[in-house]
Write a protein that holds these residues in place. Structure first.
Motif, PDB file in Angstrom:
ATOM      1  N   GLY A 153     113.340   5.771  65.494  1.00  0.00           N
ATOM      2  CA  GLY A 153     113.824   4.945  66.593  1.00  0.00           C
ATOM      3  C   GLY A 153     115.138   5.412  67.177  1.00  0.00           C
ATOM      4  N   THR A 154     115.838   6.314  66.485  1.00  0.00           N
ATOM      5  CA  THR A 154     117.113   6.832  66.995  1.00  0.00           C
ATOM      6  C   THR A 154     116.878   7.752  68.191  1.00  0.00           C
ATOM      7  OG1 THR A 154     118.103   6.759  64.794  1.00  0.00           O
ATOM      8  CG2 THR A 154     119.190   8.183  66.406  1.00  0.00           C
ATOM      9  N   ILE A 155     117.762   7.656  69.174  1.00  0.00           N
ATOM     10  CA  ILE A 155     117.777   8.608  70.289  1.00  0.00           C
ATOM     11  C   ILE A 155     118.863   9.637  70.009  1.00  0.00           C
ATOM     12  CG2 ILE A 155     118.285   8.935  72.746  1.00  0.00           C
ATOM     13  CD1 ILE A 155     117.168   6.144  73.249  1.00  0.00           C
ATOM     14  N   TYR A 156     118.473  10.886  69.966  1.00  0.00           N
ATOM     15  CA  TYR A 156     119.431  11.977  69.759  1.00  0.00           C
ATOM     16  C   TYR A 156     119.443  12.845  71.018  1.00  0.00           C
ATOM     17  CZ  TYR A 156     121.083  16.595  68.292  1.00  0.00           C
ATOM     18  OH  TYR A 156     121.732  17.801  68.238  1.00  0.00           O
ATOM     19  N   ARG A 181     125.127   2.311  71.029  1.00  0.00           N
ATOM     20  CA  ARG A 181     123.863   1.605  70.969  1.00  0.00           C
ATOM     21  C   ARG A 181     123.428   1.206  72.372  1.00  0.00           C
ATOM     22  NH1 ARG A 181     121.920  -0.179  66.017  1.00  0.00           N
ATOM     23  NH2 ARG A 181     123.361   0.182  64.257  1.00  0.00           N
ATOM     24  N   VAL A 182     122.122   1.078  72.562  1.00  0.00           N
ATOM     25  CA  VAL A 182     121.606   0.551  73.824  1.00  0.00           C
ATOM     26  C   VAL A 182     121.920  -0.941  73.873  1.00  0.00           C
ATOM     27  CG1 VAL A 182     119.536   0.078  75.192  1.00  0.00           C
ATOM     28  CG2 VAL A 182     119.756   2.256  73.964  1.00  0.00           C
ATOM     29  N   THR A 183     122.736  -1.351  74.828  1.00  0.00           N
ATOM     30  CA  THR A 183     123.161  -2.754  74.911  1.00  0.00           C
ATOM     31  C   THR A 183     122.492  -3.514  76.053  1.00  0.00           C
ATOM     32  OG1 THR A 183     125.076  -1.970  76.165  1.00  0.00           O
ATOM     33  CG2 THR A 183     125.391  -2.386  73.815  1.00  0.00           C
ATOM     34  N   ALA A 184     121.803  -2.804  76.943  1.00  0.00           N
ATOM     35  CA  ALA A 184     121.077  -3.461  78.032  1.00  0.00           C
ATOM     36  C   ALA A 184     120.007  -2.525  78.556  1.00  0.00           C
ATOM     37  CB  ALA A 184     122.021  -3.866  79.160  1.00  0.00           C
ATOM     38  N   LYS A 185     118.931  -3.114  79.071  1.00  0.00           N
ATOM     39  CA  LYS A 185     117.842  -2.363  79.695  1.00  0.00           C
ATOM     40  C   LYS A 185     117.548  -3.026  81.039  1.00  0.00           C
ATOM     41  CE  LYS A 185     114.226  -1.479  77.178  1.00  0.00           C
ATOM     42  NZ  LYS A 185     113.031  -1.761  76.334  1.00  0.00           N
ATOM     43  N   LYS A 186     117.419  -2.203  82.081  1.00  0.00           N
ATOM     44  CA  LYS A 186     117.161  -2.770  83.394  1.00  0.00           C
ATOM     45  C   LYS A 186     116.090  -1.970  84.134  1.00  0.00           C
ATOM     46  CE  LYS A 186     121.709  -4.881  84.043  1.00  0.00           C
ATOM     47  NZ  LYS A 186     122.901  -5.018  84.934  1.00  0.00           N
ATOM     48  N   THR A 199     119.072   0.039  69.878  1.00  0.00           N
ATOM     49  CA  THR A 199     118.734   1.413  69.474  1.00  0.00           C
ATOM     50  C   THR A 199     119.987   2.270  69.404  1.00  0.00           C
ATOM     51  OG1 THR A 199     116.500   1.330  70.397  1.00  0.00           O
ATOM     52  CG2 THR A 199     117.502   3.507  70.185  1.00  0.00           C
ATOM     53  N   VAL A 200     120.117   3.046  68.344  1.00  0.00           N
ATOM     54  CA  VAL A 200     121.257   3.953  68.181  1.00  0.00           C
ATOM     55  C   VAL A 200     121.047   5.190  69.038  1.00  0.00           C
ATOM     56  CG1 VAL A 200     122.539   5.414  66.552  1.00  0.00           C
ATOM     57  CG2 VAL A 200     121.755   3.129  65.852  1.00  0.00           C
ATOM     58  N   VAL A 201     122.111   5.592  69.744  1.00  0.00           N
ATOM     59  CA  VAL A 201     122.078   6.791  70.594  1.00  0.00           C
ATOM     60  C   VAL A 201     123.183   7.739  70.121  1.00  0.00           C
ATOM     61  CG1 VAL A 201     122.264   7.711  72.933  1.00  0.00           C
ATOM     62  CG2 VAL A 201     121.242   5.436  72.548  1.00  0.00           C
ATOM     63  N   VAL A 202     122.789   8.927  69.678  1.00  0.00           N
ATOM     64  CA  VAL A 202     123.729   9.935  69.198  1.00  0.00           C
ATOM     65  C   VAL A 202     123.786  11.064  70.223  1.00  0.00           C
ATOM     66  CG1 VAL A 202     124.277  11.559  67.342  1.00  0.00           C
ATOM     67  CG2 VAL A 202     123.199   9.358  66.796  1.00  0.00           C
ATOM     68  N   VAL A 203     124.985  11.357  70.729  1.00  0.00           N
ATOM     69  CA  VAL A 203     125.158  12.405  71.743  1.00  0.00           C
ATOM     70  C   VAL A 203     126.038  13.504  71.152  1.00  0.00           C
ATOM     71  CG1 VAL A 203     125.967  12.964  74.070  1.00  0.00           C
ATOM     72  CG2 VAL A 203     124.971  10.704  73.593  1.00  0.00           C
ATOM     73  N   ARG A 204     125.526  14.732  71.202  1.00  0.00           N
ATOM     74  CA  ARG A 204     126.281  15.885  70.708  1.00  0.00           C
ATOM     75  C   ARG A 204     126.236  17.001  71.743  1.00  0.00           C
ATOM     76  NH1 ARG A 204     123.920  16.082  64.479  1.00  0.00           N
ATOM     77  NH2 ARG A 204     124.927  14.136  63.765  1.00  0.00           N
ATOM     78  N   ASN A 205     127.338  17.751  71.799  1.00  0.00           N
ATOM     79  CA  ASN A 205     127.408  18.883  72.736  1.00  0.00           C
ATOM     80  C   ASN A 205     126.826  20.137  72.102  1.00  0.00           C
ATOM     81  OD1 ASN A 205     128.712  17.399  74.769  1.00  0.00           O
ATOM     82  ND2 ASN A 205     130.663  17.647  73.724  1.00  0.00           N
TER      83      ASN A 205
END
Length: 237
Positions: free
Chosen positions: A107-110, A146-151, A231-237
């Motif tokens: 379920g994690t977004i990477y 984290r995803v805090t809203a969906k539109k 949902t957890v969102v992990v952003v890496r360069n």
């Protein structure tokens, strides 16, 4: 007898002229333009050409990260009702089922901005991989949110910083196919960043945004239907 023959000849000529007038009226430019007008609005085509009908919502049921939407490739149902790619064209980077690029919880977004790819972890060592557009030079970032809203079809209000750089931008734009946020948006914590759709699919795979993560409308609808708020969102360069 001569009078009867003349009467039949006149009746035949009258019928022939009437038929000719009907044919000319039916194929006249005015009639052709009228057909095009109704065809444009999806109300039938008397000349046998394609009929276009606009639909603004997806025609398939949501499937969360268990992968129940029924497809992984880039040729799924169109949210605009035409099939195979969004209204503005499909992604130049096809959505794929791949091996997970790390040990993330299902379920994690990477997001790997250097790779220009977003991964949704499915579990069992697998992930869905999407092509994305990322922030241009000077607008990159990394972190965990984290995803805090969906539109759906979100409106857009450019932040003050963007308006300072681009005073020509509107101060507000309602949701719709011309809106730069596209068909769906996932909002990330208290940041100004979003994962959102785009009406410029040719920018997928490029570093062109002000920090937001761009996807095609087709791909962002697919992702939107698979993830929940929190949902957890992990952003890496």
């Amino acid at each position: 007898m001569t009078r009867a023959f003349a009467s039949r000849s006149f009746a035949f000529l009258f019928a022939f002229l009437t038929l000719a007038v009907i044919v000319l009226v039916d194929t006249s430019p005015a009639r052709a333009q009228g057909s095009d007008f109704f065809d444009f609005f999806g109300r039938g085509n008397s000349r046998g050409g394609p009929t276009y009908t606009y639909r603004s919502s997806p025609g398939y049921s949501p499937g969360y990260y268990g992968g129940n939407s029924g497809y992984y490739g880039g040729g799924g149902p169109s949210i605009f009702g035409r099939g195979g790619g969004s209204y503005y064209g499909g992604s130049p980077i096809q959505r794929e089922l791949v091996s997970a690029p790390g040990s993330f919880a299902p379920g994690t977004i990477y997001i790997n901005t250097a790779e220009r790819r977003l991964y949704l972890m499915l579990g069992n060592g697998q992930a869905l991989r999407y092509g994305i557009g990322v922030g241009r030079e000077g607008f990159g970032w990394a972190g965990t949110h984290r995803v805090t809203a969906k539109k759906e079809w979100p409106s857009w209000t450019p932040p003050r910083e963007m308006l300072a750089r681009r005073p020509d931008l509107p101060h507000y734009m309602p949701g719709g196919i011309e809106n730069p946020l596209g068909a769906r948006a996932l909002y990330l914590g208290s940041t100004l960043y979003r994962i959102h759709g785009s009406n410029e699919p040719e920018t997928i795979g490029q570093a062109v945004s002000s920090g937001c993560i761009r996807m095609t409308n087709e791909d962002v609808v697919d992702l939107y239907n698979r993830v929940r708020i929190g949902t957890v969102v992990v952003v890496r360069n």
